[in-house]
Design a protein around this motif. Structure first.
Motif, mmCIF file in Angstrom:
data_model
loop_
_atom_site.group_PDB
_atom_site.id
_atom_site.type_symbol
_atom_site.label_atom_id
_atom_site.label_comp_id
_atom_site.label_asym_id
_atom_site.label_seq_id
_atom_site.Cartn_x
_atom_site.Cartn_y
_atom_site.Cartn_z
ATOM 1 N N ASN A 216 0.814 -1.228 0.000
ATOM 2 C CA ASN A 216 0.000 0.000 0.000
ATOM 3 C C ASN A 216 0.843 1.272 0.000
ATOM 4 O O ASN A 216 0.543 2.234 0.703
ATOM 5 C CB ASN A 216 -0.967 0.019 1.202
ATOM 6 N N LEU A 217 1.910 1.277 -0.800
ATOM 7 C CA LEU A 217 2.711 2.492 -0.914
ATOM 8 C C LEU A 217 1.935 3.563 -1.669
ATOM 9 O O LEU A 217 1.061 3.259 -2.500
ATOM 10 C CB LEU A 217 4.025 2.193 -1.655
ATOM 11 N N ASP A 218 2.252 4.822 -1.395
ATOM 12 C CA ASP A 218 1.590 5.923 -2.092
ATOM 13 C C ASP A 218 1.925 5.889 -3.573
ATOM 14 O O ASP A 218 3.051 5.572 -3.972
ATOM 15 C CB ASP A 218 2.050 7.274 -1.519
ATOM 16 N N LYS A 219 0.924 6.280 -4.390
ATOM 17 C CA LYS A 219 1.121 6.403 -5.834
ATOM 18 C C LYS A 219 1.715 7.791 -6.110
ATOM 19 O O LYS A 219 1.153 8.802 -5.713
ATOM 20 C CB LYS A 219 -0.233 6.230 -6.528
ATOM 21 N N GLU B 154 17.470 -2.199 -5.472
ATOM 22 C CA GLU B 154 17.080 -2.030 -6.870
ATOM 23 C C GLU B 154 15.719 -1.353 -6.943
ATOM 24 O O GLU B 154 14.964 -1.313 -5.962
ATOM 25 C CB GLU B 154 17.047 -3.383 -7.596
ATOM 26 N N VAL B 155 15.413 -0.801 -8.118
ATOM 27 C CA VAL B 155 14.123 -0.152 -8.355
ATOM 28 C C VAL B 155 13.147 -1.203 -8.866
ATOM 29 O O VAL B 155 13.474 -1.993 -9.747
ATOM 30 C CB VAL B 155 14.261 0.989 -9.390
ATOM 31 N N ILE B 156 11.947 -1.212 -8.297
ATOM 32 C CA ILE B 156 10.891 -2.110 -8.798
ATOM 33 C C ILE B 156 9.851 -1.248 -9.506
ATOM 34 O O ILE B 156 9.232 -0.365 -8.891
ATOM 35 C CB ILE B 156 10.261 -2.940 -7.663
ATOM 36 N N LYS B 157 9.698 -1.487 -10.787
ATOM 37 C CA LYS B 157 8.864 -0.624 -11.627
ATOM 38 C C LYS B 157 7.367 -0.848 -11.391
ATOM 39 O O LYS B 157 6.896 -1.980 -11.276
ATOM 40 C CB LYS B 157 9.184 -0.875 -13.106
ATOM 41 N N ASN B 158 6.644 0.288 -11.321
ATOM 42 C CA ASN B 158 5.181 0.291 -11.402
ATOM 43 C C ASN B 158 4.535 -0.696 -10.425
ATOM 44 O O ASN B 158 3.765 -1.560 -10.800
ATOM 45 C CB ASN B 158 4.761 -0.033 -12.849
ATOM 46 N N ASN B 159 4.854 -0.550 -9.134
ATOM 47 C CA ASN B 159 4.384 -1.526 -8.147
ATOM 48 C C ASN B 159 4.228 -0.844 -6.793
ATOM 49 O O ASN B 159 5.178 -0.245 -6.279
ATOM 50 C CB ASN B 159 5.386 -2.682 -8.054
ATOM 51 N N LEU B 160 3.034 -0.935 -6.220
ATOM 52 C CA LEU B 160 2.781 -0.350 -4.894
ATOM 53 C C LEU B 160 2.913 -1.378 -3.780
ATOM 54 O O LEU B 160 2.798 -1.043 -2.593
ATOM 55 C CB LEU B 160 1.388 0.287 -4.842
ATOM 56 N N ASN B 161 3.159 -2.643 -4.175
ATOM 57 C CA ASN B 161 3.349 -3.718 -3.192
ATOM 58 C C ASN B 161 4.611 -4.508 -3.544
ATOM 59 O O ASN B 161 4.556 -5.713 -3.815
ATOM 60 C CB ASN B 161 2.128 -4.651 -3.180
ATOM 61 N N PRO B 162 5.764 -3.828 -3.562
ATOM 62 C CA PRO B 162 6.988 -4.460 -4.065
ATOM 63 C C PRO B 162 7.596 -5.462 -3.078
ATOM 64 O O PRO B 162 7.389 -5.383 -1.861
ATOM 65 C CB PRO B 162 7.939 -3.272 -4.241
ATOM 66 N N GLN C 202 14.634 4.925 3.962
ATOM 67 C CA GLN C 202 13.881 5.863 3.136
ATOM 68 C C GLN C 202 13.340 5.115 1.925
ATOM 69 O O GLN C 202 14.100 4.417 1.239
ATOM 70 C CB GLN C 202 14.822 6.977 2.699
ATOM 71 N N CYS C 203 12.066 5.248 1.660
ATOM 72 C CA CYS C 203 11.448 4.653 0.467
ATOM 73 C C CYS C 203 11.088 5.791 -0.476
ATOM 74 O O CYS C 203 10.446 6.766 -0.068
ATOM 75 C CB CYS C 203 10.204 3.862 0.854
ATOM 76 N N ALA C 204 11.539 5.681 -1.732
ATOM 77 C CA ALA C 204 11.307 6.768 -2.692
ATOM 78 C C ALA C 204 10.850 6.203 -4.032
ATOM 79 O O ALA C 204 11.070 5.030 -4.346
ATOM 80 C CB ALA C 204 12.568 7.604 -2.859
ATOM 81 N N ASP C 205 10.212 7.086 -4.807
ATOM 82 C CA ASP C 205 9.780 6.753 -6.166
ATOM 83 C C ASP C 205 10.870 7.217 -7.125
ATOM 84 O O ASP C 205 11.236 8.402 -7.142
ATOM 85 C CB ASP C 205 8.458 7.464 -6.463
ATOM 86 N N HIS C 206 11.393 6.291 -7.909
ATOM 87 C CA HIS C 206 12.522 6.591 -8.789
ATOM 88 C C HIS C 206 12.079 7.388 -10.005
ATOM 89 O O HIS C 206 11.096 7.053 -10.677
ATOM 90 C CB HIS C 206 13.183 5.288 -9.251
ATOM 91 N N ASP C 207 12.815 8.464 -10.292
ATOM 92 C CA ASP C 207 12.620 9.245 -11.515
ATOM 93 C C ASP C 207 13.923 9.252 -12.292
ATOM 94 O O ASP C 207 14.999 9.422 -11.713
ATOM 95 C CB ASP C 207 12.192 10.681 -11.190
ATOM 96 N N SER C 208 13.835 9.103 -13.607
ATOM 97 C CA SER C 208 15.032 8.959 -14.433
ATOM 98 C C SER C 208 15.909 10.207 -14.418
ATOM 99 O O SER C 208 17.112 10.132 -14.660
ATOM 100 C CB SER C 208 14.647 8.620 -15.881
#
Length: 474
Positions: A88-91, A120-128, A152-158
């Motif tokens: 249930n991570l934030d979108k 590692e980055v897990i793409k497009n997943n709110l329950n990684p 720290q949990c973050a959303d990866h941006d290129s």
């Protein structure tokens, strides 16, 4: 070797770097260079913390940029193994879900948070569910189980402008509770959201599924703990090398007393001999007709003493090589498997002891035209289950595709029947790449893989050093 008894971990941080990209921030890469010119070693770090201004070139500052390097002696060989998932991570993305990754920070003595691991980055997943995390315990927390750790949990941006999902603090003592088979959960909190919204609960749950502390020994631990390195040399005396009396021959000894075979023996042997207590090295030739019967032999002792093929030191191998050269006839075929199997028999006998007491290195120097490729593949696959590494140095200008195939860097080597090697034990190096380089450059590349091959074998067997290092409590 006497002075090389400590491992040191360097931590590098930079501040106020110049922005060198137009559309985004810089992507900094740090390279620490150690100058060994003239046989002298230069200190990379002379104190526990070393801060210097950055320069674009000598005398020209790189803005206000600084670099700080801190050194810490590695006193703890334990590693921390974690399995982590989230739910249930934030979108954070407009056109998709989040691309979450984790960062772990420890606090240094100055109170600054220092990055110790990035997942590692897990793409497009709110329950990684991330891959198993393995970090040296000293890197993770300095060996202090109560030291605060920030996750720290973050959303990866290129473009590097990663969006924070949330964070939490814990310590190893808390994480350790996941080691009993029951998971430990932490709320992932976004500080700004928590401050702005009274109804805010969290931005997801981070779940520690499993936690283990294992001991991971280094090459140095095994060698200092009593592991004996046994070095054997195999020299190619097949006809394709050319007549040793001719200057065109790879076995021709030049007026200054060297050839490519001798340089390879010196380069590799001079390093390996420091790890061998008795300095007695078996040395063999293959592919020649030998007296008195003039039958072709694929594993004859260079000193013509099959019951005692040992040479005293690297100089002893060189002397035996020089003496045997005019007494044999270069012939063929080029068979590697007999000498590999010869060393493997000794390695197999040692392995039966069930201790990390002996490891075997076979150096084969060849002009590359192998005849028994299938048998050699099988011999290497068999040897991959033993405490043994094989180094192949290719001399001359031949096509070394067969050697590169045996190296296995482009995929797992398999026998003719399809049996895969248990581990990669072959390192191939073409001598021609080092013709004009310092001698130590060849030995550095040739021996680069041996430490991890030795460690991988003993780890696979579950064998600690004969005398494990004492864990010094922090």
């Amino acid at each position: 070797m006497a002075g090389c008894v400590s491992r040191v971990e360097l931590s590098v941080t930079c501040r106020s770097l110049l922005d060198r990209d137009l559309g985004s921030k810089s992507d900094p890469l740090c390279v620490v260079l150690q100058d060994a010119g003239g046989g002298r070693w230069t200190e990379v770090v002379s104190s526990s913390v070393f801060t210097r201004p950055l320069e674009l070139k000598q005398g020209k500052p790189a803005g206000k940029g600084t670099i700080t390097i801190s050194a810490e002696e590695i006193k703890d060989t334990r590693v921390l193994c974690l399995e982590i998932e989230a739910r249930n991570l934030d979108k954070k993305d407009l056109l998709g879900k989040s691309d979450p990754f984790l960062e772990f920070y420890k606090q240094n003595d100055a109170g600054v948070w220092q990055l110790v691991y990035r997942s590692e980055v897990i793409k497009n997943n709110l329950n990684p569910c991330w891959r198993k995390i393995t970090v040296p315990l000293q890197t993770f927390c300095g060996g202090d189980f109560n030291k605060p750790i920030k996750v720290q949990c973050a959303d990866h941006d290129s473009d590097g402008s990663h969006d924070l999902i949330g964070t939490f603090e814990a310590n190893v003592t808390q994480l350790q509770k996941a080691g009993d088979g029951s998971a430990v959960e932490f709320e992932c909190i976004h500080p700004e959201k928590k401050q702005k919204k009274k109804s805010y609960k969290n931005s997801g749950i981070i779940r520690i599924k499993s936690f283990k502390i294992e001991t991971e020994y280094s090459f140095l631990d095994y060698v200092m703990g009593g592991c004996q390195i046994n070095f054997t040399v195999g020299v190619d005396f097949t006809g394709s090398n050319g007549d040793p009396k001719s200057p065109d021959s790879l076995h021709y000894i030049s007026p200054d007393g060297i050839n490519e075979y001798l340089i390879a023996i010196w380069s590799v042997g001079s390093v390996v001999q420091d790890y061998d207590a008795d300095k007695l090295f078996p040395a063999f030739g293959f592919g020649a007709q030998v007296p008195p019967s003039w039958q072709v032999s694929h594993e004859f002792a260079l000193n013509f003493n099959p019951s005692n093929p040992y040479c005293q030191g690297i100089q002893g191998i060189v002397d035996a090589y020089r003496q045997v050269l005019p007494q044999i006839r270069l012939y063929g075929p080029t068979n590697f498997s007999p000498i590999i199997n010869h060393v493997a028999r000794f390695a197999a006998h040692s392995a039966q002891q069930g201790t990390a007491s002996q490891y075997f290195i076979l150096l084969i120097i060849t002009d590359g035209e192998i005849t028994d490729l299938d048998q050699t593949r099988q011999a290497i696959v068999n040897a991959s289950k033993l405490p043994m590494s094989i180094i192949i140095v290719g001399v001359g200008e031949a096509d070394f595709k067969a050697m590169e195939f045996l190296d296995g860097d482009n995929g797992v080597l398999k026998s003719l029947t399809g049996e895969p090697a248990a581990r990669d034990i072959v390192q191939f190096v073409p001598f021609r790449q080092f013709k004009n380089a310092p001698r130590e450059a060849l030995s550095q590349v040739v021996l680069a893989e041996v430490p991890k091959q030795l460690v991988s074998y003993y780890k696979w067997q579950g064998w600690p050093p004969v005398k494990p290092p004492e864990i010094k409590k922090m």
